[in-house]
Design a protein around this motif. Sequence first.
Motif, PDB file in Angstrom:
ATOM      1  N   ALA A  59     -40.021  73.731 123.176  1.00 23.24           N
ATOM      2  CA  ALA A  59     -39.803  72.802 122.081  1.00 23.24           C
ATOM      3  C   ALA A  59     -39.243  71.483 122.572  1.00 23.24           C
ATOM      4  N   CYS A  60     -38.400  71.547 123.592  1.00 27.69           N
ATOM      5  CA  CYS A  60     -37.805  70.317 124.092  1.00 27.69           C
ATOM      6  C   CYS A  60     -38.876  69.384 124.622  1.00 27.69           C
TER       7      CYS A  60
ATOM      8  N   ALA B 226     -34.176  63.736 129.374  1.00 26.88           N
ATOM      9  CA  ALA B 226     -34.806  64.875 130.050  1.00 26.88           C
ATOM     10  C   ALA B 226     -34.738  66.129 129.201  1.00 26.88           C
ATOM     11  N   LEU B 227     -33.698  66.198 128.397  1.00 22.78           N
ATOM     12  CA  LEU B 227     -33.607  67.354 127.518  1.00 22.78           C
ATOM     13  C   LEU B 227     -34.612  67.280 126.376  1.00 22.78           C
TER      14      LEU B 227
ATOM     15  N   ASP C 111     -26.897  73.781 118.120  1.00 24.76           N
ATOM     16  CA  ASP C 111     -27.451  75.036 117.627  1.00 24.76           C
ATOM     17  C   ASP C 111     -28.946  74.942 117.365  1.00 24.76           C
ATOM     18  N   SER C 112     -29.352  73.791 116.896  1.00 24.34           N
ATOM     19  CA  SER C 112     -30.716  73.683 116.403  1.00 24.34           C
ATOM     20  C   SER C 112     -31.739  73.454 117.501  1.00 24.34           C
ATOM     21  N   GLN C 113     -31.312  73.039 118.644  1.00 22.62           N
ATOM     22  CA  GLN C 113     -32.272  72.667 119.681  1.00 22.62           C
ATOM     23  C   GLN C 113     -32.546  73.788 120.675  1.00 22.62           C
ATOM     24  N   ASN C 114     -32.001  74.953 120.428  1.00 20.74           N
ATOM     25  CA  ASN C 114     -32.238  76.086 121.319  1.00 20.74           C
ATOM     26  C   ASN C 114     -31.921  75.737 122.775  1.00 20.74           C
ATOM     27  N   LEU C 115     -30.785  75.176 122.954  1.00 15.57           N
ATOM     28  CA  LEU C 115     -30.392  74.739 124.288  1.00 15.57           C
ATOM     29  C   LEU C 115     -29.753  75.889 125.048  1.00 15.57           C
ATOM     30  N   SER C 116     -29.921  75.815 126.332  1.00 14.40           N
ATOM     31  CA  SER C 116     -29.282  76.812 127.172  1.00 14.40           C
ATOM     32  C   SER C 116     -27.808  76.478 127.337  1.00 14.40           C
TER      33      SER C 116
END
Length: 635
Positions: A416-417, A480-481, A503-508
């Motif tokens: 998604a990113c 970059a993200l 929370d919404s960006q499904n980040l590690s």
Amino acid sequence: MHHMKKYFTEGLIQFTILLSLIGVRVDVDSYFSGYFSPLIETDGGPSSAFIQTPFHHYRDTAAGHQVHPKCPELDYFFTSRRLLNEVRALGSPARFPTRVSAWLVHLVPDDGSDAGEPLDLSGDPDDEEIDADNHREEDDHTTGEGFGLSVSQDCTVSRPSCAAGELSKEETLLNRVNEEEEVVKEERGREDTSPASLNQLTQSSALEQEDLLGSSSLPPPLSGLELPPRWQDFLSEFDVNFSSCFPYLEAELPNPISYDVSLQDAMVSRGDSANSRPASSRTPLFRLESTNSSHSDPSQSSAGALPSSLFCLSGNSSRNNTSPSQMGGYLDEAVFEHINMLDLGNLDTIDPQMLDGMEGDMDTPWLEDSDSGLSLESSSRSPASPSASSDSFCDDEGGATGYSSEVESLSSKGGACAAAYRDWSPVNLVEYIWHDHTYSTPQAQNSTSSSWFTAIKQEVMSEDEAEPEEMSRDERRVQALGLPFSAFQIVNMPVENFLELLDSQNLSGSEVMLLRDIRRRGKNKLAAQNCRKRKLDTILTLQGEVEGLSVQRDALLRQRSHTAKALSAAAERFETLSRTVLGQLRDEYGHPLNAEHYTLHCSANGRVMVQPRTNTASRTMTGRKTMKRKKDKKP
DNA sequence: GGGCGCTGTCATCTG
DNA sequence: CTCAGATGACAGCGC
């Protein structure tokens, strides 16, 4: 444009000096030495612009490019402080002999037809001078009609005892001014205005009037208003009808007056002088009364916000169709407040409006900021920076050392990113952020989270044509993200939105830590800038206080010296008078009393007695011995 | 090449 | 505990 602002700043300060001299109190110190100086953004709340406005955004040029802090274009920033220091130094004769002879000369209409015409702004450049020559001042006085304000550094504080002729002249002038005041009072009373504020604002000029009236000479008339070239340029820039700004210069001053007073003395002895004079003598000499001709030309009132409010103090009165005596008869507190509110910081908001028409050839807004805040345009920090090596994100990414590799590795994560990154074009942060000084509170900050997201995304999408700027390390990381936010937005968004973003960006975990570091660094960067700015302001404020205390000390020393001289002169006169009186007296043998052996003693009830001088001396000695004995007994 | 000022960053403390 | 802000210290950079 910067020259314009610098010029305007200097002109404003000089104008402030003049206003102070004619009785309009303008608090200059609060502008320059206060915490919220005019060159600092004012407080706007918990996340005020002051807090988040980078100090060095003032150093930016009109073209928006970065300038070095030592760039001369910073001059206007420090010019105000320099001028303030010079103004302060004016009151200190020990520093340098300075004299400012500023003349405001008014036309004396013969038949009243000239009252409404704009004053001739062409002036002799010598009228404002910084010169140590004492005699030039007298020449100036003899060449002009109207009232001249002459600040003489080397003039004496003590007013010489007035001769009978001078006294009569003063009284005549006072009476004339009083008569004028009575007329104005009657008019104001008929028009049902607030009488309480009638003389309020003229009180401040009481000292100047008194000093004025108590000073030496009344200069002969001079037609036309003479201003130094700098003032002419300064005023001509704003197309200000000076006569509309100072209508009282034309109509309310039939008597040309000049007075010499030290600027410092005027400031220091204001209260004393005002108290020492009877209230009846405090006649308002300078009035700010609107004339019908003040705004006969609508274009004259179309100057910028600052000129219209600063110069045309009575402009609103006639514009609102109120009678001149109602609104413009006297300065009121609102005017003072308005003047005080006109700190130079407002120039940031005034100048673009005001100067757009004047400098249409300027392509780039001068407010454009560059090197500040997040250093979004560029970062000179090399990838070998210690912070980079210690960055947790780099460690997590398998020891990637270069930012380019970071970007690539992050971009290659796909998902998604990456999709979001494809749809998102970088924001021209220089245009987006630094042109808006409300960036401390992003546009959608107060809205709900979803609407905030939408607003940000829409703004980001609208920046399609944004030119790629050299971005900072953190900015590149954010890109970059693939987040639809800039580093600046991440730093300044509310914490709720920031958490929602995380929370919404499904980040590690590493990406979350990176974003948190970016946010922390950005905030700390602003905090560091504010801290340094505050420190600098504190230093400057303390310097100003030292300067002010030094001036006060000098004034007190001078006052003490003058008091001692006055006391000595009084004693000498008393001695002379005693000798004269004693010479007329005869003892029981018909011999004149010897002044060496007798003295006059004035009792409290007004009786004058002749006392033997030796007895007095012996009695004094006896009293001292008694006192000494008492003191010895006490312990 | 060293000095100096500016700036960013980190660590730490405070509210 | 978290967060934001303040501030001292340090290092890099440019002049």
